[in-house]
Design an enzyme around this catalytic site. Structure first.
Site, short mmCIF file in Angstrom:
data_model
loop_
_atom_site.label_atom_id
_atom_site.label_comp_id
_atom_site.label_asym_id
_atom_site.label_seq_id
_atom_site.Cartn_x
_atom_site.Cartn_y
_atom_site.Cartn_z
N ARG A 1 0.86 -1.19 0.00
CA ARG A 1 0.00 0.00 0.00
C ARG A 1 0.89 1.24 0.00
O ARG A 1 1.77 1.38 0.84
CB ARG A 1 -0.89 0.03 1.24
CG ARG A 1 -1.81 1.25 1.25
CD ARG A 1 -2.31 1.58 2.63
NE ARG A 1 -3.15 2.77 2.60
CZ ARG A 1 -3.34 3.57 3.63
NH1 ARG A 1 -2.73 3.32 4.78
NH2 ARG A 1 -4.12 4.62 3.53
N ASP B 1 -2.96 4.87 -3.02
CA ASP B 1 -4.18 5.45 -2.47
C ASP B 1 -4.69 6.61 -3.31
O ASP B 1 -5.86 6.97 -3.25
CB ASP B 1 -3.94 5.96 -1.05
CG ASP B 1 -4.43 4.97 0.00
OD1 ASP B 1 -4.77 3.83 -0.37
OD2 ASP B 1 -4.48 5.35 1.18
N HIS C 1 -15.69 7.44 3.49
CA HIS C 1 -14.74 6.63 4.26
C HIS C 1 -14.46 7.39 5.55
O HIS C 1 -13.73 8.38 5.56
CB HIS C 1 -13.46 6.39 3.48
CG HIS C 1 -12.43 5.60 4.23
ND1 HIS C 1 -12.20 4.26 3.98
CD2 HIS C 1 -11.59 5.94 5.23
CE1 HIS C 1 -11.26 3.83 4.81
NE2 HIS C 1 -10.88 4.84 5.58
N ASN D 1 -10.39 7.36 11.69
CA ASN D 1 -9.55 8.39 12.29
C ASN D 1 -9.11 9.40 11.23
O ASN D 1 -9.02 10.59 11.48
CB ASN D 1 -8.34 7.76 12.97
CG ASN D 1 -7.59 8.75 13.83
OD1 ASN D 1 -8.19 9.46 14.63
ND2 ASN D 1 -6.28 8.85 13.64
N CYS E 1 -14.24 8.35 18.30
CA CYS E 1 -15.64 8.67 18.04
C CYS E 1 -16.58 7.94 18.99
O CYS E 1 -17.67 8.42 19.30
CB CYS E 1 -15.98 8.33 16.59
SG CYS E 1 -17.67 8.69 16.10
N GLY F 1 -14.10 2.69 9.88
CA GLY F 1 -14.44 2.34 11.26
C GLY F 1 -15.64 3.08 11.81
O GLY F 1 -16.51 2.48 12.47
N GLY G 1 -17.85 4.97 9.79
CA GLY G 1 -18.94 4.79 8.83
C GLY G 1 -19.64 3.46 8.97
O GLY G 1 -20.86 3.36 8.80
N GLU G 2 -18.89 2.42 9.31
CA GLU G 2 -19.47 1.08 9.43
C GLU G 2 -20.13 0.84 10.78
O GLU G 2 -20.99 -0.05 10.89
CB GLU G 2 -18.39 0.03 9.20
CG GLU G 2 -17.82 0.01 7.79
CD GLU G 2 -16.58 -0.87 7.68
OE1 GLU G 2 -16.46 -1.83 8.47
OE2 GLU G 2 -15.74 -0.59 6.81
N ASN G 3 -19.73 1.58 11.81
CA ASN G 3 -20.15 1.23 13.17
C ASN G 3 -20.92 2.30 13.92
O ASN G 3 -21.57 1.99 14.92
CB ASN G 3 -18.92 0.84 14.00
CG ASN G 3 -18.26 -0.42 13.48
OD1 ASN G 3 -18.88 -1.47 13.42
ND2 ASN G 3 -17.01 -0.30 13.07
#
Length: 401
Positions: free
Chosen positions: A91, A150, A210, A213, A286, A333, A335-337
């Site tokens: 990456r 990226d 997305h 953090n 968050c 993290g 956005g999904e939770n």
């Protein structure tokens, strides 16, 4: 029968994330994190075939020691692993304008990554170390190393989206423009959204959020990125864990002239002391703000600013997409939770018909995905990202016959 596996390396300035995937099935054989490099408590943790392990790397350990440990201490736990690795994917945070897609790493590619160090001074030097160490550890795979950028997905942005209203010579001579980040994630979830919505990938129109953090948003029209919130660096755009996102640039001069802060101190303030941390005055996490939203004024303040900024970006990206919008996609993290962040954000978009289904929204967390808006209203959905799978698949496409 042996498998064809891909080793994925994500080298940060003080950490190394690693995994081994089957690019065809997506099955993860090994995952782990080495962290606290250059400190007394450098350590590594991993999960191999579901079994967890951890170890100290020794004071001052860094990328070389971590990779040595992976090869000489973790791989022997399953000798077939090293034999089945046929390629290595790296990456890379910043590829500048030079790289519009993933590439096999050559001397020219290494130089291109070096040229982009000025735009990612913490990340790109670490990526170069990872590449060098991978060449040493796996000499037989030297021509099977792939760089996945990226920034690549955002290279389809038109000039009006990536240029700043600065003297054009700064772009022409120094490459000062907007590049974006998290492109691998934005690409993955946009493709996944197309699949779930039964829309051809080359026709899908989505706004991908997305949120972690680090946080960014992208406008995807006809499967291609046409705008994104991060800029020359990952400081621009949304409110983040410790980063300010968009501010009045003159605040920099104010801090210098009136508070006597140096350039280095201002950089630290904007990148490490702002965002959710700055607004809560407690933490960049968050989850704290969500848990205390109804109890602490600072927690409410932080999430209200976070979601308001996000909703403004979503609204502006609806305008630039300019036609049918298939979905708003939440990933990362937060956005999904964080059902609360999603609800607060979509509540700002009622003008456009968005209506949160509370039960669906609360159920979409911890790996659960799906549409979170009410039936017969515009679609917002949660899709977990999988950047490692994209890296593995790109690496396999370029290196595995």
């Amino acid at each position: 029968m042996s498998q064809k596996l891909v080793l994925i390396l994500n080298c940060g300035s003080s950490s190394l994330k690693f995994s081994i995937l089957d690019p065809q099935t997506g099955e993860e054989k090994l995952s782990g994190l080495a962290e606290a490099f250059h400190l007394d408590d450098a350590r590594i943790k991993w999960k191999l075939h579901g079994e967890k392990g951890n170890a100290d790397l020794g004071a001052g350990a860094a990328h070389s020691e971590a990779l040595n440990f992976i090869v000489n201490s973790i791989f022997p736990l399953d000798p077939s692993l090293k034999e089945d690795i046929v390629a290595i994917g790296h990456r890379i945070v910043h590829g500048g304008e030079k790289f519009t897609s993933s590439v096999v790493i050559t001397d020219e590619v290494v130089q291109g990554i070096k040229d982009a160090v000025q735009f990612a001074p913490l990340h790109n030097p670490a990526h170069l170390i990872g590449i060098e160490e991978a060449f040493k550890m796996f000499p037989h795979l030297k021509d099977k190393n792939v760089a996945v950028f990226d920034t690549a997905f955002h290279q389809t942005m038109p000039e009006e989206a990536y240029l700043y209203a600065l003297p054009y010579s700064l772009y022409r001579e120094h490459g000062v423009r907007r590049y974006g980040a998290h492109g691998t994630s934005h690409f993955f979830v946009s493709q996944q959204a197309a699949e779930r919505l039964n829309v051809p990938a080359e026709q899908v129109n989505v706004i991908t959020c997305h949120l972690g953090n680090g946080a960014s948003i992208a406008a995807v029209r006809h499967g291609q990125c046409i705008d994104t919130s991060m800029g020359l660096t990952p400081l621009e755009g949304l409110v983040m864990g410790t980063r300010s996102g968009d501010i009045d640039p003159a605040i920099v001069f104010y801090l210098h002239d009136n508070l006597g802060l140096s350039v280095e101190e201002i950089n630290t303030l904007l990148t490490k002391k702002s965002g959710l941390l700055g607004l809560t005055e407690v933490t960049s996490d968050c989850r704290y703000a969500e848990d205390n939203y109804d109890k602490e004024a600072s927690a409410k303040r932080a999430l209200d600013v976070f979601s308001y900024r996000l909703a403004k970006y979503i609204g502006s990206y609806m305008a630039v997409i300019g036609e049918r919008l298939d979905a708003i996609v939440f990933t990362g993290g937060i956005g999904e939770n964080s059902s609360l962040v999603r609800e607060l954000t979509l509540n700002h978009l009622k003008l456009f018909g968005y209506q949160v289904d509370s039960d669906k929204n609360k159920a979409a967390r911890f790996g659960h995905e799906g549409v979170i808006t009410a039936d017969n209203t515009p679609v917002a959905m949660v899709i977990p990202t999988n950047e490692e799978l994209v890296i593995a698949q790109d690496t396999a496409r370029l290196c595995i016959a």
